[in-house]
Scaffold this motif. Structure first.
Motif, PDB file in Angstrom:
ATOM      1  N   LEU A   1      15.899  11.118   2.677  1.00 59.88           N
ATOM      2  CA  LEU A   1      15.029  10.070   1.958  1.00 59.88           C
ATOM      3  C   LEU A   1      13.824  10.720   2.161  1.00 59.88           C
ATOM      4  CD1 LEU A   1      14.337   7.104   2.013  1.00 59.88           C
ATOM      5  CD2 LEU A   1      14.083   6.779   3.863  1.00 59.88           C
ATOM      6  N   LEU A   2      13.605  11.361   3.151  1.00 58.79           N
ATOM      7  CA  LEU A   2      12.034  12.594   3.333  1.00 58.79           C
ATOM      8  C   LEU A   2      11.995  13.362   2.596  1.00 58.79           C
ATOM      9  CD1 LEU A   2       9.958  13.339   5.003  1.00 58.79           C
ATOM     10  CD2 LEU A   2      10.946  14.517   6.796  1.00 58.79           C
ATOM     11  N   ASN A   3      13.334  14.114   2.065  1.00 56.97           N
ATOM     12  CA  ASN A   3      12.932  14.793   0.826  1.00 56.97           C
ATOM     13  C   ASN A   3      12.709  13.557  -0.219  1.00 56.97           C
ATOM     14  OD1 ASN A   3      13.492  17.292   2.284  1.00 56.97           O
ATOM     15  ND2 ASN A   3      15.627  17.016   2.402  1.00 56.97           N
ATOM     16  N   PHE A   4      13.100  13.287  -1.088  1.00 61.46           N
ATOM     17  CA  PHE A   4      13.381  12.169  -1.643  1.00 61.46           C
ATOM     18  C   PHE A   4      12.280  12.032  -1.762  1.00 61.46           C
ATOM     19  CE2 PHE A   4      13.385   7.559  -3.743  1.00 61.46           C
ATOM     20  CZ  PHE A   4      13.773   8.167  -5.547  1.00 61.46           C
ATOM     21  N   LEU A   5      11.267  10.755  -0.813  1.00 59.55           N
ATOM     22  CA  LEU A   5       9.691  10.402  -1.089  1.00 59.55           C
ATOM     23  C   LEU A   5       8.955  11.253  -1.643  1.00 59.55           C
ATOM     24  CD1 LEU A   5      10.260   8.020   2.019  1.00 59.55           C
ATOM     25  CD2 LEU A   5      10.135   7.652  -0.207  1.00 59.55           C
ATOM     26  N   GLN A   6       9.243  12.776  -0.886  1.00 63.30           N
ATOM     27  CA  GLN A   6       8.121  14.008  -0.757  1.00 63.30           C
ATOM     28  C   GLN A   6       8.075  13.755  -2.022  1.00 63.30           C
ATOM     29  OE1 GLN A   6       9.575  16.720   2.303  1.00 63.30           O
ATOM     30  NE2 GLN A   6       8.049  15.960   3.237  1.00 63.30           N
ATOM     31  N   GLU A   7       9.407  14.478  -2.545  1.00 63.97           N
ATOM     32  CA  GLU A   7       9.464  14.708  -4.007  1.00 63.97           C
ATOM     33  C   GLU A   7       8.584  13.921  -5.009  1.00 63.97           C
ATOM     34  OE1 GLU A   7      12.946  14.379  -7.603  1.00 63.97           O
ATOM     35  OE2 GLU A   7      13.876  14.928  -5.759  1.00 63.97           O
TER      36      GLU A   7
ATOM     37  N   ILE B   1       6.818  11.753  -4.155  1.00 67.49           N
ATOM     38  CA  ILE B   1       4.847  10.704  -3.546  1.00 67.49           C
ATOM     39  C   ILE B   1       4.549  12.482  -4.634  1.00 67.49           C
ATOM     40  CG2 ILE B   1       3.547  11.587  -2.522  1.00 67.49           C
ATOM     41  CD1 ILE B   1       5.004  10.040   0.342  1.00 67.49           C
ATOM     42  N   ALA B   2       4.547  13.409  -4.963  1.00 67.68           N
ATOM     43  CA  ALA B   2       4.365  14.850  -5.389  1.00 67.68           C
ATOM     44  C   ALA B   2       4.164  14.317  -6.718  1.00 67.68           C
ATOM     45  CB  ALA B   2       5.172  15.736  -5.467  1.00 67.68           C
ATOM     46  N   THR B   3       4.987  13.405  -7.906  1.00 69.16           N
ATOM     47  CA  THR B   3       4.369  12.700  -8.903  1.00 69.16           C
ATOM     48  C   THR B   3       3.761  11.556  -9.281  1.00 69.16           C
ATOM     49  OG1 THR B   3       7.283  12.016  -8.999  1.00 69.16           O
ATOM     50  CG2 THR B   3       6.822  14.556  -9.192  1.00 69.16           C
ATOM     51  N   ASN B   4       3.635  11.316  -8.427  1.00 68.98           N
ATOM     52  CA  ASN B   4       2.888   9.623  -8.631  1.00 68.98           C
ATOM     53  C   ASN B   4       3.793   8.556  -8.489  1.00 68.98           C
ATOM     54  OD1 ASN B   4       0.511   9.657  -7.704  1.00 68.98           O
ATOM     55  ND2 ASN B   4      -0.803   9.725  -8.864  1.00 68.98           N
ATOM     56  N   THR B   5       5.374   9.063  -8.305  1.00 77.74           N
ATOM     57  CA  THR B   5       6.547   7.942  -8.623  1.00 77.74           C
ATOM     58  C   THR B   5       6.138   6.546  -7.248  1.00 77.74           C
ATOM     59  OG1 THR B   5       7.610   9.470 -10.000  1.00 77.74           O
ATOM     60  CG2 THR B   5       8.725   8.017  -9.577  1.00 77.74           C
ATOM     61  N   ILE B   6       6.489   6.993  -6.571  1.00 74.79           N
ATOM     62  CA  ILE B   6       6.580   6.958  -5.845  1.00 74.79           C
ATOM     63  C   ILE B   6       5.180   6.173  -4.602  1.00 74.79           C
ATOM     64  CG2 ILE B   6       7.512   6.119  -3.404  1.00 74.79           C
ATOM     65  CD1 ILE B   6      10.260   5.015  -4.974  1.00 74.79           C
ATOM     66  N   GLU B   7       5.247   5.595  -3.242  1.00 70.35           N
ATOM     67  CA  GLU B   7       4.309   5.624  -2.460  1.00 70.35           C
ATOM     68  C   GLU B   7       4.621   4.693  -1.043  1.00 70.35           C
ATOM     69  OE1 GLU B   7       0.105   3.672  -2.318  1.00 70.35           O
ATOM     70  OE2 GLU B   7       0.674   2.017  -3.579  1.00 70.35           O
ATOM     71  N   VAL B   8       4.646   5.616  -0.257  1.00 77.47           N
ATOM     72  CA  VAL B   8       4.775   4.335   1.003  1.00 77.47           C
ATOM     73  C   VAL B   8       4.334   3.632   2.104  1.00 77.47           C
ATOM     74  CG1 VAL B   8       6.694   5.262   2.745  1.00 77.47           C
ATOM     75  CG2 VAL B   8       6.520   5.925   1.599  1.00 77.47           C
ATOM     76  N   VAL B   9       4.274   2.204   2.510  1.00 79.94           N
ATOM     77  CA  VAL B   9       3.067   1.604   2.845  1.00 79.94           C
ATOM     78  C   VAL B   9       4.395   1.552   4.839  1.00 79.94           C
ATOM     79  CG1 VAL B   9       3.115  -0.646   3.432  1.00 79.94           C
ATOM     80  CG2 VAL B   9       2.177   0.788   1.048  1.00 79.94           C
ATOM     81  N   PHE B  10       3.550   1.450   5.437  1.00 84.82           N
ATOM     82  CA  PHE B  10       4.020   1.520   6.811  1.00 84.82           C
ATOM     83  C   PHE B  10       4.256  -0.121   6.887  1.00 84.82           C
ATOM     84  CE2 PHE B  10       3.512   1.110  11.613  1.00 84.82           C
ATOM     85  CZ  PHE B  10       4.785   1.898  12.020  1.00 84.82           C
ATOM     86  N   HIS B  11       5.330  -0.405   7.466  1.00 86.47           N
ATOM     87  CA  HIS B  11       5.764  -1.475   7.718  1.00 86.47           C
ATOM     88  C   HIS B  11       6.315  -2.266   8.985  1.00 86.47           C
ATOM     89  CE1 HIS B  11       6.077  -5.882   5.247  1.00 86.47           C
ATOM     90  NE2 HIS B  11       7.968  -5.661   5.084  1.00 86.47           N
ATOM     91  N   GLY B  12       6.259  -1.381   9.066  1.00 89.86           N
ATOM     92  CA  GLY B  12       5.803  -1.944  11.172  1.00 89.86           C
ATOM     93  C   GLY B  12       7.269  -0.787  12.047  1.00 89.86           C
TER      94      GLY B  12
ATOM     95  N   GLY C   1       2.463  13.784   4.044  1.00 89.07           N
ATOM     96  CA  GLY C   1       1.589  14.288   4.195  1.00 89.07           C
ATOM     97  C   GLY C   1       0.102  13.630   3.655  1.00 89.07           C
ATOM     98  N   ASN C   2       0.125  12.709   3.597  1.00 93.75           N
ATOM     99  CA  ASN C   2      -1.113  11.944   3.590  1.00 93.75           C
ATOM    100  C   ASN C   2      -0.790  10.277   4.592  1.00 93.75           C
ATOM    101  OD1 ASN C   2       1.113  10.973   0.961  1.00 93.75           O
ATOM    102  ND2 ASN C   2      -0.253   9.590   1.278  1.00 93.75           N
ATOM    103  N   ASN C   3      -2.288  10.148   5.101  1.00 90.84           N
ATOM    104  CA  ASN C   3      -2.302   8.269   5.579  1.00 90.84           C
ATOM    105  C   ASN C   3      -1.434   7.386   4.369  1.00 90.84           C
ATOM    106  OD1 ASN C   3      -3.776   9.816   7.538  1.00 90.84           O
ATOM    107  ND2 ASN C   3      -5.673   8.368   7.490  1.00 90.84           N
ATOM    108  N   LEU C   4      -1.209   6.038   5.545  1.00 89.18           N
ATOM    109  CA  LEU C   4      -0.799   5.703   4.630  1.00 89.18           C
ATOM    110  C   LEU C   4      -0.788   4.783   4.810  1.00 89.18           C
ATOM    111  CD1 LEU C   4       3.201   6.049   6.307  1.00 89.18           C
ATOM    112  CD2 LEU C   4       2.509   7.940   4.045  1.00 89.18           C
ATOM    113  N   GLY C   5      -0.831   3.799   3.514  1.00 90.74           N
ATOM    114  CA  GLY C   5      -1.397   2.101   3.277  1.00 90.74           C
ATOM    115  C   GLY C   5      -1.011   1.353   4.794  1.00 90.74           C
TER     116      GLY C   5
END
Length: 218
Positions: A36-42, A44-55, A101-105
């Motif tokens: 999951l971490l590798n998928f999200l990093q990939e 995020i790098a292409t601006n396809t996905i961003e992650v929000v902290f949901h508790g 790699g960045n502050n999340l929403g």
């Protein structure tokens, strides 16, 4: 989850083909989910996905106010006034932001939180804070309506569809510039819910709207 969560996200990307903001409940560290971490990093790098902290759990005790329990069903985690919760949140939020790699929403579960916890969220310097009616960034608030279902119950879902349709049409009528479409995990396994969301997104794309990540919405 790890690989299972990746499969869900891939299915959503394939289904809608638009940028996607992913609200993750961080019940475990991303370092324990390498796929999951590798998928999200990939992504995020292409601006396809961003992650929000949901508790941390999407759950709260029965000590919270009973007034809105019909709405939050004891899932509004940040209605709890708990220093322990804030300490755990700080640790997980900072660790997750570093890994990605960045502050999340930040989006509190059910889009609601105590004022004390909203002040606490701001102290973490998130990319933005998301609530039911607006997105805030650096003390500025931007109104944004939400088209959402989020229930596995047939009777409740029928009622929620009426509300969602009214919000959608009112948003168009009053020319709301920022419309969020929120798909919950329970919606993924209900064909009727997914048909509803496909129609909403297809209709929005025919209007003068552009699909963006939440960080770009403000």
């Amino acid at each position: 989850g790890d690989g299972d969560t990746v499969n869900i996200l891939k299915k959503l990307l394939d289904t809608f083909g638009i940028p996607m903001t992913v609200h993750l409940v961080f019940d475990n560290s991303l370092s324990d989910s390498p796929a999951l971490l590798n998928f999200l990093q990939e992504k995020i790098a292409t601006n396809t996905i961003e992650v929000v902290f949901h508790g941390l759990s999407h759950r709260c005790s029965e000590n919270v106010s009973k007034i809105f329990v019909f709405y939050h069903k004891y899932q509004a985690e940040y209605l709890e006034d708990s220093e322990f919760l804030r300490e755990k949140t700080t640790k997980m939020y900072l660790e997750s932001s570093t890994l990605l790699g960045n502050n999340l929403g930040i989006c509190p579960p059910c889009w609601i939180a105590l004022k004390k916890n909203l002040i606490f969220f701001n102290s973490l310097r998130p990319a933005f804070i998301e609530t039911m009616l607006y997105i805030s960034k650096q003390q500025n608030k931007y109104f944004s309506s939400v088209v959402s279902l989020g229930s596995p119950g047939k009777k409740e879902l029928s009622f929620l569809k009426i509300i969602a349709k009214n919000i959608y049409y009112l948003s168009l009528l009053f020319k709301v510039r920022r419309i969020r479409v929120a798909i919950h995990e329970c919606d993924l396994y209900n064909p009727q819910s997914m048909v509803f969301f496909k129609r909403v997104i297809a209709s929005l794309e025919k209007q003068p709207f552009r699909s963006v990540l939440l960080k770009e919405l403000v």
